[in-house]
Design an enzyme around this catalytic site. Structure first.
Site: not given
Ligand SMILES: *Cc1c(COP(=O)(O)O)cnc(C)c1O
Length: 440
Positions: A250, A279
């Site tokens: 991740d 993000k």
């Protein structure tokens, strides 16, 4: 915006709007932002704040960037959105190719998702379908690290740290996963054999049930802002291979240069079986995430039953998001980002060092463009948040962590203003009961 209008805005907000991890009616301090440019946010009352958070890791190039604005405006002139079932479009195709090109060797397939949490859901479903396709449907559980954070949807929550992720509250609905202790060896240290033995024990015992190990490579973000040994990551990759468990990395927080390498996996020279990005992918312009995997995983899913991957969001590969992501990646790669990140690293080390001597500070740590001041008690947000604003910076602590991850474009003088503001605020705190509170 005049004071009256700002007040009216806040009144409506208090009455109707939920904010992240907040209660309605809690009376927490809230600051209206009217615009942002470069590394500065402009508040409704005209004050400017230097942004230490990059809007939670995302805004690596700063706000209102002409190149990114242009990319999204140009795409807007073509089409804002089109469904992705049965149709494709240039921004998605070019972005997918770019992601394959820059991500760790061996990741060749890209699934576009709506948000980081959804990309984690997608990764977990890929792992389950992979083993299903291999005729091993019992391999459908996950092992995760304590202090991890992987998002807020239910399955992503199930692999977050059980304590900070409030598993007790949701125990009736969360699937039960396996957890191993967060690695103790720091970034510059070799892996601790005990950490690896703990991981190996779980894999040995439960390999018939475990689909994948999920972890944040090298930097654990919202679950504790911890940095750990790349050596551990390398060894974890090898253990996953030995016990036939997939590895999900991740990199939603760490991706796109934040730790000093383009992807944190590069610190260990490994390729995960599945990689989550989000993000900073869009430079902070829109929500979008991506889950990448290998051809082997893709083929196993294709050859299993039902022969397709069972996920397809409405806004999959939104063209505006893809166009701005591609522009953001090109902007990053064309910029001296490594020099900028190491300049920020240096500035954070120097600027935050003195905090380490304070009685209520447990540790100061810096890696890449991430600086963390860990306190011995959680901050009282209601009283501490306004102090940062008074100092002209936007820093949002959580729990015991006061941390910054500035946009990469922050200049040295702004960085010095940011770190000295953190020094002054942290230096003005005292422990009172269970909290760190202002001393006056
Ligand atoms: C932020 C984050 C997520 C969740 O992403 P959202 O876009 O907020 O859903 C997942 N994993 C990590 C490591 C993150 O930092």
């Amino acid at each position: 915006m005049n004071q009256e209008r700002a007040k009216a805005l806040l009144d409506i907000d208090h009455a109707h709007v939920w904010h992240p991890y907040s209660a309605v009616d809690a009376g927490m301090p809230l600051f209206p932002v009217v615009s942002a440019s470069g590394v500065r946010l402009t508040l409704a009352d005209g004050r400017e704040l230097i942004d230490g958070m990059a809007s939670w890791w995302c805004v690596i190039h700063g706000y209102n960037h002409p190149v990114l604005n242009h990319a999204i405006e140009r795409q807007l002139g073509e089409m804002a959105h089109v469904m992705f079932g049965g149709l494709t479009h240039p921004p998605a195709v070019h972005l997918a190719r770019k992601l394959v090109e820059i991500s760790p060797q061996g990741l060749e397939l890209v699934f576009f998702a709506d948000s980081g949490s959804v990309s984690v859901e997608v990764a977990m479903k890929m792992a389950v379908q992979y083993w299903h396709g291999q005729g091993r449907p019992n391999k459908c559980r996950f092992v995760a690290l304590r202090n991890g954070y992987h998002g807020d949807t239910l399955h992503a929550m199930s692999v977050c740290d059980p304590v900070t992720g409030m598993h007790s509250l949701f125990s009736a609905v969360l699937p039960k996963q396996f957890f191993v202790a967060a690695p103790q060896a720091g970034f510059a240290q070799p892996a601790d054999p005990e950490d690896l033995q703990a991981l190996e024990r779980v894999l040995v015992e439960h390999r018939e049930e475990i689909a994948a190990l999920i972890l944040e490579p090298v930097v654990q973000g919202a679950g504790g802002m911890r940095f750990y040994s790349p050596d551990y990551l390398r060894a974890a990759r090898a253990l996953c291979d030995r016990y036939q468990v997939l590895l999900i990395a991740d990199e939603i927080a760490t991706g796109f240069g934040r730790t000093g390498r383009l992807f944190a996996c590069e610190h260990a020279g490994i390729t995960p079986d599945i990689l989550c990005l989000g993000k900073a992918l869009t430079g902070g312009y829109t929500t979008m995430a991506a889950t990448l995997t290998t051809r082997a995983v893709g083929e196993a899913i294709a050859h299993g039953d039902p022969g397709v991957f069972m996920h397809g969001p409405t806004f999959m590969a939104n063209p505006l998001a893809c166009a701005v992501s591609l522009a953001s990646i090109e902007l990053l790669l064309d910029s001296p980002w490594q020099g900028r990140v190491s300049m920020i690293e240096q500035g954070l080390r120097e600027g935050l060092a003195a905090c380490a001597d304070m009685a209520h500070v447990a540790e100061v740590r810096v890696l890449g463009a991430i600086g963390v001041v860990e306190l011995i008690r959680p901050v009282d947000m209601r009283r501490v948040q306004p102090l940062f604003v008074e100092q002209g910076v936007w820093v949002r602590p959580f729990g015991r962590l006061v941390y910054v991850m500035p946009p990469f474009v922050m200049e040295q003088d702004d960085l010095a203003l940011l770190t000295s503001a953190v020094m002054r605020v942290v230096g003005g705190l005292v422990v009172e009961g269970e909290y760190c509170v202002p001393s006056f």
